[in-house]
Design a protein around this motif. Structure first.
Motif, PDB file in Angstrom:
ATOM      1  N   LEU A  17       8.481  -3.215  -4.988  1.00 53.46           N
ATOM      2  CA  LEU A  17       8.958  -3.804  -3.738  1.00 53.46           C
ATOM      3  C   LEU A  17       7.817  -3.851  -2.728  1.00 53.46           C
ATOM      4  O   LEU A  17       7.230  -2.817  -2.399  1.00 53.46           O
ATOM      5  N   VAL A  18       7.518  -5.052  -2.260  1.00 56.25           N
ATOM      6  CA  VAL A  18       6.491  -5.236  -1.233  1.00 56.25           C
ATOM      7  C   VAL A  18       7.196  -5.592   0.073  1.00 56.25           C
ATOM      8  O   VAL A  18       7.946  -6.565   0.131  1.00 56.25           O
ATOM      9  N   VAL A  19       6.954  -4.784   1.095  1.00 51.69           N
ATOM     10  CA  VAL A  19       7.532  -5.022   2.422  1.00 51.69           C
ATOM     11  C   VAL A  19       6.439  -5.649   3.278  1.00 51.69           C
ATOM     12  O   VAL A  19       5.482  -4.968   3.678  1.00 51.69           O
ATOM     13  N   ASN A  20       6.576  -6.926   3.540  1.00 55.06           N
ATOM     14  CA  ASN A  20       5.524  -7.692   4.199  1.00 55.06           C
ATOM     15  C   ASN A  20       5.734  -7.757   5.711  1.00 55.06           C
ATOM     16  O   ASN A  20       6.774  -7.396   6.232  1.00 55.06           O
ATOM     17  N   LEU A  80      18.730  -1.749  -8.105  1.00 57.88           N
ATOM     18  CA  LEU A  80      17.342  -1.599  -8.553  1.00 57.88           C
ATOM     19  C   LEU A  80      16.702  -0.393  -7.880  1.00 57.88           C
ATOM     20  O   LEU A  80      16.825  -0.213  -6.668  1.00 57.88           O
ATOM     21  N   HIS A  81      16.025   0.396  -8.667  1.00 55.13           N
ATOM     22  CA  HIS A  81      15.234   1.505  -8.139  1.00 55.13           C
ATOM     23  C   HIS A  81      13.773   1.168  -8.428  1.00 55.13           C
ATOM     24  O   HIS A  81      13.325   1.206  -9.573  1.00 55.13           O
ATOM     25  N   PHE A  82      13.060   0.808  -7.391  1.00 52.76           N
ATOM     26  CA  PHE A  82      11.707   0.285  -7.543  1.00 52.76           C
ATOM     27  C   PHE A  82      10.722   1.386  -7.924  1.00 52.76           C
ATOM     28  O   PHE A  82      10.824   2.522  -7.441  1.00 52.76           O
ATOM     29  N   LYS A  83       9.774   1.016  -8.780  1.00 57.23           N
ATOM     30  CA  LYS A  83       8.731   1.967  -9.162  1.00 57.23           C
ATOM     31  C   LYS A  83       7.889   2.358  -7.951  1.00 57.23           C
ATOM     32  O   LYS A  83       7.477   3.496  -7.805  1.00 57.23           O
ATOM     33  N   HIS A  84       7.619   1.373  -7.091  1.00 59.44           N
ATOM     34  CA  HIS A  84       6.824   1.621  -5.889  1.00 59.44           C
ATOM     35  C   HIS A  84       7.355   0.742  -4.765  1.00 59.44           C
ATOM     36  O   HIS A  84       7.766  -0.398  -5.000  1.00 59.44           O
ATOM     37  N   THR A  85       7.352   1.265  -3.546  1.00 59.78           N
ATOM     38  CA  THR A  85       7.621   0.482  -2.350  1.00 59.78           C
ATOM     39  C   THR A  85       6.348   0.483  -1.515  1.00 59.78           C
ATOM     40  O   THR A  85       5.861   1.546  -1.109  1.00 59.78           O
ATOM     41  N   VAL A  86       5.791  -0.707  -1.303  1.00 65.33           N
ATOM     42  CA  VAL A  86       4.462  -0.804  -0.689  1.00 65.33           C
ATOM     43  C   VAL A  86       4.548  -1.631   0.594  1.00 65.33           C
ATOM     44  O   VAL A  86       4.795  -2.843   0.539  1.00 65.33           O
ATOM     45  N   GLY A 121      -4.270  -7.502   6.136  1.00 65.23           N
ATOM     46  CA  GLY A 121      -4.834  -6.823   4.965  1.00 65.23           C
ATOM     47  C   GLY A 121      -4.352  -5.398   4.797  1.00 65.23           C
ATOM     48  O   GLY A 121      -4.753  -4.713   3.849  1.00 65.23           O
ATOM     49  N   LEU A 122      -3.466  -4.935   5.676  1.00 67.93           N
ATOM     50  CA  LEU A 122      -2.943  -3.575   5.574  1.00 67.93           C
ATOM     51  C   LEU A 122      -2.240  -3.357   4.236  1.00 67.93           C
ATOM     52  O   LEU A 122      -1.383  -4.149   3.843  1.00 67.93           O
ATOM     53  N   GLY A 123      -2.609  -2.301   3.522  1.00 69.65           N
ATOM     54  CA  GLY A 123      -1.936  -1.920   2.286  1.00 69.65           C
ATOM     55  C   GLY A 123      -2.322  -2.695   1.050  1.00 69.65           C
ATOM     56  O   GLY A 123      -1.849  -2.373  -0.052  1.00 69.65           O
ATOM     57  N   LEU A 124      -3.193  -3.685   1.182  1.00 72.15           N
ATOM     58  CA  LEU A 124      -3.511  -4.513   0.005  1.00 72.15           C
ATOM     59  C   LEU A 124      -4.304  -3.780  -1.070  1.00 72.15           C
ATOM     60  O   LEU A 124      -4.026  -3.958  -2.258  1.00 72.15           O
TER      61      LEU A 124
END
Length: 384
Positions: free
Chosen positions: A275-278, A316-322, A329-332
């Motif tokens: 899961l990517v939180v943009n 869904l249980h996400f492997k990672h939440t980013v 560019g934060l978190g990339l």
């Protein structure tokens, strides 16, 4: 190809992921009744797997998309047995599924030199057919790429998927403030410093009701099927498609995306997902992120507050939440590392599973031989 500090991007324009072809087997040759001669059989049409080939190359090379095999020769006084018509080979990429127009799977091309017969030639005229030949098989067949990318970006329109690809790779997909900017998959490869390659598909934006073929509907969901893993991209501040549609929070967007995939094909939810939180550069983003993370930890309870048609049967249980900002560019860097890590973990698990399956097959193939007991004659322990 543009090189950057850690990776480079290759962009494949005018991507073609399926192709419809007209194929016809060759007709058989006429028999010769007075001498009992047999006409030659018509040629067959085959699809053959070949490396370093794309469906777009086939489309460009054969714009008519018609493939007809050779006709069998007639029987004659000089050659009672007519010559067979020539076969036609359609070279296609590895990783193709071949289906008929009614959806029946004719075969798959998983390795180089794999072959699928798509149109059989007609029989030459002979005594059994009153020396009359039969026509070759005529079909419309579809070539579909089974896997278009390692990772597929899943999100509602304007969630920032194209911006994310631009930030990750310096590619230049169409980006605008209106929702539908990606109308077909954009496929690219992120190449790491050690030359490891990860292919990413920026898929057309999903909308509510896609499982019923609304919007790009089934076309989008078909692309999702063809990726190893999923990357959900949501706007931390929520999303509204139009003025006459309801506003959806980030948590609601996650549940709606899950529900649409589930209604189309439940097996899609078995794919590993990140899961990517943009848009973490927006005001109050940190507070909204904390709220989303708390909601994801209690999905079952909080989902009861949602309308019934929004609640998926499997959460869904996400492997990672980013959390990231495609703009700043934060978190990339962390996201790039997690993409590679997740894919390598999946490859390792699949390799181990294949090894275990093969070992089980070998154990079944090896016969169990009874051992003789000391002091007993051979006839006492030999199987009857």
């Amino acid at each position: 190809m543009v090189w950057i500090s850690r990776a480079c991007w290759r962009k494949y324009g005018n991507f073609v992921d399926n192709l419809r072809l007209y194929v016809k087997g060759g007709s058989g040759g006429m028999g010769l009744p007075r001498l009992g001669g047999q006409g030659g059989n018509g040629g067959d049409v085959w699809v053959v797997a070949k490396k370093d080939l794309t469906l777009k190359q086939i489309k460009d090379r054969y714009p008519q998309k018609r493939f007809v095999a050779g006709v069998g020769s007639n029987s004659s006084v000089r050659a009672l047995k007519g010559a067979r018509g020539g076969d036609v080979q359609i070279f296609a990429p590895v990783g193709i599924s071949v289906t008929s127009d009614d959806g029946r799977i004719l075969g798959e091309l998983n390795h180089e030199e794999d072959r699928v017969l798509v149109a059989r030639g007609g029989q030459g005229g002979s005594l059994h057919s009153a020396f009359l030949p039969s026509k070759g098989q005529i079909r419309q067949v579809r070539l579909d790429i089974k896997l278009i990318a390692d990772l597929g970006l899943v999100g509602f329109p304007n969630a920032g998927k194209s911006s994310l690809l631009t930030a990750l790779s310096h590619a230049t997909p169409v980006i605008a403030s209106y929702p539908f900017t990606t109308m077909r998959p954009e496929i690219g490869k992120v190449i790491y410093e050690d030359h490891k390659q990860v292919s990413v598909a920026d898929l057309p934006g999903l909308i509510e009701g896609a499982h019923m073929n609304r919007g790009m509907g089934h076309k989008f969901l078909k692309h999702v099927e063809r990726t190893k893993q999923l990357m959900f991209v949501v706007d931390v501040c929520g999303f509204q498609l139009a003025n006459n549609t309801p506003f959806r929070s980030a948590f609601e967007a996650v549940q709606l995306l899950t529900k649409e995939l589930e209604l189309y094909k439940e097996e899609l939810l078995a794919k590993p997902a990140i899961l990517v939180v943009n848009k973490m550069d927006l005001p109050e983003a940190e507070e909204k992120l904390r709220k989303l993370e708390a909601q994801l930890e209690n999905q079952e309870e909080l989902s009861q507050l949602l309308p019934e048609d929004m609640i998926p049967s499997t959460f869904l249980h996400f492997k990672h939440t980013v959390p990231i900002s495609a703009l700043t560019g934060l978190g990339l860097p962390r996201l790039k590392a997690l993409i590679r890590q997740s894919l390598e973990e999946q490859d390792a698990m699949e390799t181990e599973s294949q090894r275990a399956d093969r070992l089980q097959e070998l154990r079944r193939e090896v016969p169990v031989v009874a051992k003789p007991a000391w002091g007993q004659p051979q006839s006492a322990w030999e199987p009857s």
